[in-house]
Write an enzyme that holds these catalytic residues in place. Sequence first.
Site, PDB file in Angstrom:
ATOM      1  N   ASP A 134       5.316  -3.223 -16.963  1.00 43.81           N
ATOM      2  CA  ASP A 134       5.260  -3.854 -15.787  1.00 43.81           C
ATOM      3  C   ASP A 134       6.595  -5.023 -16.120  1.00 43.81           C
ATOM      4  N   CYS A 188       3.075  14.244   0.053  1.00 48.64           N
ATOM      5  CA  CYS A 188       2.622  13.500   1.349  1.00 48.64           C
ATOM      6  C   CYS A 188       2.697  14.012   2.395  1.00 48.64           C
ATOM      7  N   CYS A 191       1.783  13.141   6.397  1.00 51.29           N
ATOM      8  CA  CYS A 191       1.003  11.842   6.669  1.00 51.29           C
ATOM      9  C   CYS A 191       2.054  10.713   6.397  1.00 51.29           C
ATOM     10  N   CYS A 194      -0.072   5.350   5.161  1.00 54.71           N
ATOM     11  CA  CYS A 194       0.318   3.859   4.511  1.00 54.71           C
ATOM     12  C   CYS A 194       1.312   3.190   5.227  1.00 54.71           C
ATOM     13  N   CYS A 198       0.307  -0.817   7.234  1.00 55.05           N
ATOM     14  CA  CYS A 198       0.964  -2.037   6.616  1.00 55.05           C
ATOM     15  C   CYS A 198       0.924  -3.289   7.695  1.00 55.05           C
ATOM     16  N   CYS A 214       6.648  -8.005   2.271  1.00 55.40           N
ATOM     17  CA  CYS A 214       5.246  -7.310   1.780  1.00 55.40           C
ATOM     18  C   CYS A 214       4.294  -8.557   1.182  1.00 55.40           C
ATOM     19  N   CYS A 241      -2.062  -7.299  -1.829  1.00 56.68           N
ATOM     20  CA  CYS A 241      -2.657  -6.638  -0.748  1.00 56.68           C
ATOM     21  C   CYS A 241      -2.704  -5.205  -1.089  1.00 56.68           C
ATOM     22  N   CYS A 248      -4.346   5.646   1.493  1.00 58.74           N
ATOM     23  CA  CYS A 248      -3.933   7.182   0.948  1.00 58.74           C
ATOM     24  C   CYS A 248      -5.054   8.036   0.835  1.00 58.74           C
TER      25      CYS A 248
HETATM   26  C1  B12 Z   1       9.101  -5.278  -8.290  1.00 59.00           C
HETATM   27  C2  B12 Z   1       7.800  -4.910  -8.484  1.00 59.00           C
HETATM   28  C3  B12 Z   1       6.800  -5.144  -6.977  1.00 59.00           C
HETATM   29  C4  B12 Z   1       7.622  -5.598  -5.887  1.00 59.00           C
HETATM   30  C5  B12 Z   1       8.424  -4.965  -5.061  1.00 59.00           C
HETATM   31  C6  B12 Z   1       7.834  -3.438  -4.946  1.00 59.00           C
HETATM   32  C7  B12 Z   1       8.714  -2.203  -4.966  1.00 59.00           C
HETATM   33  N1  B12 Z   1       8.308  -1.392  -4.409  1.00 59.00           N
HETATM   34  O1  B12 Z   1       9.619  -2.321  -5.187  1.00 59.00           O
HETATM   35  C8  B12 Z   1       6.147  -6.417  -5.094  1.00 59.00           C
HETATM   36  C9  B12 Z   1       5.822  -7.844  -5.515  1.00 59.00           C
HETATM   37  C10 B12 Z   1       6.297  -6.096  -3.589  1.00 59.00           C
HETATM   38  C11 B12 Z   1       5.258  -5.336  -5.711  1.00 59.00           C
HETATM   39  C12 B12 Z   1       4.018  -5.052  -5.075  1.00 59.00           C
HETATM   40  C13 B12 Z   1       3.133  -4.139  -5.586  1.00 59.00           C
HETATM   41  N2  B12 Z   1       3.047  -3.623  -6.859  1.00 59.00           N
HETATM   42 CO1  B12 Z   1       4.540  -3.866  -8.002  1.00 59.00          CO
HETATM   43  N3  B12 Z   1       6.017  -3.627  -9.456  1.00 59.00           N
HETATM   44  C14 B12 Z   1       7.216  -4.189  -9.294  1.00 59.00           C
HETATM   45  C15 B12 Z   1       7.875  -3.763 -10.697  1.00 59.00           C
HETATM   46  C16 B12 Z   1       8.141  -4.868 -11.241  1.00 59.00           C
HETATM   47  C17 B12 Z   1       9.481  -2.959 -10.175  1.00 59.00           C
HETATM   48  C18 B12 Z   1       9.405  -2.185  -9.101  1.00 59.00           C
HETATM   49  C19 B12 Z   1      10.957  -1.771  -8.964  1.00 59.00           C
HETATM   50  O2  B12 Z   1      11.585  -1.195  -9.682  1.00 59.00           O
HETATM   51  N4  B12 Z   1      11.138  -1.667  -7.681  1.00 59.00           N
HETATM   52  C20 B12 Z   1      12.440  -1.566  -7.297  1.00 59.00           C
HETATM   53  C21 B12 Z   1      12.589  -0.506  -6.182  1.00 59.00           C
HETATM   54  C22 B12 Z   1      14.272  -0.068  -6.022  1.00 59.00           C
HETATM   55  O3  B12 Z   1      12.273   0.684  -7.105  1.00 59.00           O
HETATM   56  P1  B12 Z   1      11.127   1.564  -6.480  1.00 59.00           P
HETATM   57  O4  B12 Z   1       9.924   0.886  -5.852  1.00 59.00           O
HETATM   58  O5  B12 Z   1      10.759   2.683  -7.571  1.00 59.00           O
HETATM   59  O6  B12 Z   1      11.928   2.370  -5.194  1.00 59.00           O
HETATM   60  C23 B12 Z   1      12.173   3.675  -5.155  1.00 59.00           C
HETATM   61  C24 B12 Z   1      12.074   4.216  -3.830  1.00 59.00           C
HETATM   62  O7  B12 Z   1      12.629   3.336  -2.776  1.00 59.00           O
HETATM   63  C25 B12 Z   1      12.867   5.430  -3.964  1.00 59.00           C
HETATM   64  N5  B12 Z   1      13.431   5.976  -2.599  1.00 59.00           N
HETATM   65  C26 B12 Z   1      14.262   5.582  -1.828  1.00 59.00           C
HETATM   66  N6  B12 Z   1      14.503   6.317  -1.106  1.00 59.00           N
HETATM   67  C27 B12 Z   1      13.781   7.400  -1.508  1.00 59.00           C
HETATM   68  C28 B12 Z   1      13.707   8.725  -0.853  1.00 59.00           C
HETATM   69  C29 B12 Z   1      12.636   9.818  -1.393  1.00 59.00           C
HETATM   70  C30 B12 Z   1      12.549  11.037  -0.624  1.00 59.00           C
HETATM   71  C31 B12 Z   1      12.028   9.368  -2.637  1.00 59.00           C
HETATM   72  C32 B12 Z   1      11.064  10.319  -3.187  1.00 59.00           C
HETATM   73  C33 B12 Z   1      12.271   7.965  -2.978  1.00 59.00           C
HETATM   74  C34 B12 Z   1      13.021   7.226  -2.451  1.00 59.00           C
HETATM   75  O8  B12 Z   1      13.921   5.223  -4.986  1.00 59.00           O
HETATM   76  C35 B12 Z   1      13.405   3.982  -5.497  1.00 59.00           C
HETATM   77  C36 B12 Z   1      13.729   4.509  -7.152  1.00 59.00           C
HETATM   78  O9  B12 Z   1      12.842   5.094  -7.633  1.00 59.00           O
HETATM   79  C37 B12 Z   1       7.086  -2.510 -11.032  1.00 59.00           C
HETATM   80  C38 B12 Z   1       6.865  -2.239 -12.500  1.00 59.00           C
HETATM   81  C39 B12 Z   1       8.246  -1.604 -13.138  1.00 59.00           C
HETATM   82  N7  B12 Z   1       8.659  -2.326 -14.137  1.00 59.00           N
HETATM   83  O10 B12 Z   1       8.487  -0.599 -12.789  1.00 59.00           O
HETATM   84  C40 B12 Z   1       5.695  -3.122 -10.423  1.00 59.00           C
HETATM   85  C41 B12 Z   1       4.732  -1.808 -10.100  1.00 59.00           C
HETATM   86  C42 B12 Z   1       5.464  -0.691  -9.271  1.00 59.00           C
HETATM   87  N8  B12 Z   1       3.778  -2.452  -9.032  1.00 59.00           N
HETATM   88  C43 B12 Z   1       2.486  -2.071  -9.184  1.00 59.00           C
HETATM   89  C44 B12 Z   1       1.565  -2.617  -8.412  1.00 59.00           C
HETATM   90  C45 B12 Z   1       0.323  -1.879  -8.802  1.00 59.00           C
HETATM   91  C46 B12 Z   1       1.766  -3.208  -7.182  1.00 59.00           C
HETATM   92  C47 B12 Z   1       0.870  -3.516  -5.997  1.00 59.00           C
HETATM   93  C48 B12 Z   1      -0.127  -2.514  -5.645  1.00 59.00           C
HETATM   94  C49 B12 Z   1       0.025  -4.828  -6.102  1.00 59.00           C
HETATM   95  C50 B12 Z   1      -0.834  -5.058  -5.331  1.00 59.00           C
HETATM   96  N9  B12 Z   1      -1.903  -4.644  -5.090  1.00 59.00           N
HETATM   97  O11 B12 Z   1      -0.517  -6.325  -4.527  1.00 59.00           O
HETATM   98  C51 B12 Z   1       1.760  -3.806  -4.768  1.00 59.00           C
HETATM   99  C52 B12 Z   1       2.192  -2.556  -3.977  1.00 59.00           C
HETATM  100  C53 B12 Z   1       2.967  -2.845  -2.854  1.00 59.00           C
HETATM  101  C54 B12 Z   1       3.842  -1.499  -2.462  1.00 59.00           C
HETATM  102  N10 B12 Z   1       3.840  -0.505  -1.697  1.00 59.00           N
HETATM  103  O12 B12 Z   1       4.984  -1.241  -3.276  1.00 59.00           O
HETATM  104  C55 B12 Z   1       2.518  -0.851 -10.152  1.00 59.00           C
HETATM  105  C56 B12 Z   1       2.446   0.511  -9.415  1.00 59.00           C
HETATM  106  C57 B12 Z   1       1.653   1.739 -10.207  1.00 59.00           C
HETATM  107  C58 B12 Z   1       1.814   2.965  -9.496  1.00 59.00           C
HETATM  108  N11 B12 Z   1       0.777   3.751  -9.380  1.00 59.00           N
HETATM  109  O13 B12 Z   1       2.935   3.204  -8.838  1.00 59.00           O
HETATM  110  C59 B12 Z   1       3.736  -1.063 -11.119  1.00 59.00           C
HETATM  111  C60 B12 Z   1       4.386   0.375 -11.519  1.00 59.00           C
HETATM  112  C61 B12 Z   1       3.158  -2.020 -12.267  1.00 59.00           C
HETATM  113  C62 B12 Z   1       2.469  -1.315 -13.427  1.00 59.00           C
HETATM  114  N12 B12 Z   1       3.115  -1.250 -14.509  1.00 59.00           N
HETATM  115  O14 B12 Z   1       1.644  -0.586 -13.270  1.00 59.00           O
HETATM  116  N13 B12 Z   1       5.569  -4.818  -6.931  1.00 59.00           N
HETATM  117  S1  SF4 Z   2      -0.844   7.412   2.671  1.00 57.99           S
HETATM  118 FE1  SF4 Z   2      -0.602   8.806   0.329  1.00 57.99          FE
HETATM  119  S2  SF4 Z   2      -0.078  10.792   1.077  1.00 57.99           S
HETATM  120 FE2  SF4 Z   2      -0.153   9.622   2.974  1.00 57.99          FE
HETATM  121  S3  SF4 Z   2       2.139   9.150   3.244  1.00 57.99           S
HETATM  122 FE3  SF4 Z   2       1.071   7.415   2.107  1.00 57.99          FE
HETATM  123  S4  SF4 Z   2       1.502   8.020  -0.216  1.00 57.99           S
HETATM  124 FE4  SF4 Z   2       1.825   9.755   0.875  1.00 57.99          FE
HETATM  125  S1  SF4 Z   3       0.900  -4.219  -0.042  1.00 53.48           S
HETATM  126 FE1  SF4 Z   3       2.648  -4.651   0.879  1.00 53.48          FE
HETATM  127  S2  SF4 Z   3       3.595  -2.888   1.712  1.00 53.48           S
HETATM  128 FE2  SF4 Z   3       1.515  -2.291   1.177  1.00 53.48          FE
HETATM  129  S3  SF4 Z   3       0.354  -2.796   3.163  1.00 53.48           S
HETATM  130 FE3  SF4 Z   3       0.559  -4.744   1.939  1.00 53.48          FE
HETATM  131  S4  SF4 Z   3       1.857  -5.843   2.813  1.00 53.48           S
HETATM  132 FE4  SF4 Z   3       2.263  -3.697   3.591  1.00 53.48          FE
END
Ligand code: B12
Ligand code: SF4
Ligand code: SF4
Length: 343
Positions: A134, A188, A191, A194, A198, A214, A241, A248
Amino acid sequence: MAVLDKETVRQQALKEGFSQVGFARPELPEAMGRLQQYVDLERHGQMAWMADRMAWRGDPSALWPEAKSVIMLAESYTPDDDPMEAIKRYDAGAISVYARNRDYHDIVKKRLKRVGRWLINQAGADTEIKVFVDTAPVMEKPLGAKAGLGWQGKHTNLVGRELGSWFFLGAIFTTLDLDPDPAEVDHCGSCTACLTSCPTDAFPAPYQIDARRCISYLTIEHHGPVDENLRPLLGNRIYGCDDCLAACPWNKFAVEAADIRYHARADLVSPPLSELVILDDAAFRERFSGSPIKRIGRNRFVRNVLYAIGNSGDKTLKHLVSALLADPDETVAEAANWAMARL
Ligand code: B12
Ligand code: SF4
Ligand code: SF4
């Protein structure tokens, strides 16, 4: 010395308690551009650390050039109940599933270190490892997808065919050369569950999140007052949240977390807002000792509880709110005034 192939490593990591294991090269050719776009659009909000050390975050081979392989590990925290029940209460707070007991950072890190030590014992002292969960500048989700643990769903988190959405990620970078696994493909389909679940409309497009909207970001990472337009949408969510994860359909294959340290503490499932809003610093730290909630501190937590009270419509809480109208913390005082006006 034992023969060390990736299957032996996988079996050992599973024996240590990880739910799934995958292998990848430390390369993410697509991630840097996507991270850059996220930061350019300021979707990271106040998480300034996301814009720091971008060269490392976006490219794991730059983070540690000697690493040849990354072992990605999934750790299930699947709940045994319906987490959406908690958001139906008006008089109690909803705490995200992952934070209802011990802090996963501590549990996962210790497990990673045990696997790492075993790896060095087996492969020889020349082998080097670094473990991450993380907090380091590592993009764990795209690495997990590349290692075959799941795919990045439209909610942006990793989803597994067996694990659903409820799992954490950990990483072991190593100088060992281990064969990569095939990446998982997107399941996905059409679907959108998710995206439509939100409460704050935080997905500008499928697979993209604007953290500034978020609730997880707003309740955990954001300091100072939350945008007044967003406060009513928080409902009773006081820490994190789960709506998009819970929506999902792949969760139906997930089984309850094996590690009981993730099973909900009874007092954190639906804690009465009346109990939480009165916490001072010492009482807050005592109540949340060992929990990830402790990291946000009393002031941010009580701010969240006051927003939930403001959304509760429960006038019996007014006397507790009035005690905070002039709280020494400006954000708490402002939240108390907002809640009072709403009640
Ligand atoms: C910053 C962060 C947050 C931030 C921002 C979330 C985000 N999605 O970026 C906040 C505080 C909102 C957050 C929330 C949560 N988080 Co968080 N977070 C992180 C952290 C530290 C970095 C994520 C990151 O790099 N974000 C930057 C963006 C640019 O990267 P990305 O999310 O991968 O975005 C990708 C997509 O946008 C994608 N993309 C864009 N266009 C397209 C098109 C296609 C076709 C595809 C496939 C992809 C794609 O490309 C990007 C790069 O891969 C990671 C830990 C880590 N070091 O990785 C944990 C992590 C992602 N979090 C985690 C968790 C559990 C959560 C929460 C569920 C916690 C909660 N219940 O409140 C929520 C979920 C919210 C959500 N829907 O994401 C887990 C997820 C585990 C998993 N199964 O994936 C992680 C991995 C921590 C861990 N070590 O377990 N988080
Ligand atoms: S709810 Fe699960 S299967 Fe449906 S779009 Fe979201 S991540 Fe994909
Ligand atoms: S964790 Fe964030 S992105 Fe997911 S439902 Fe809640 S507010 Fe929306």
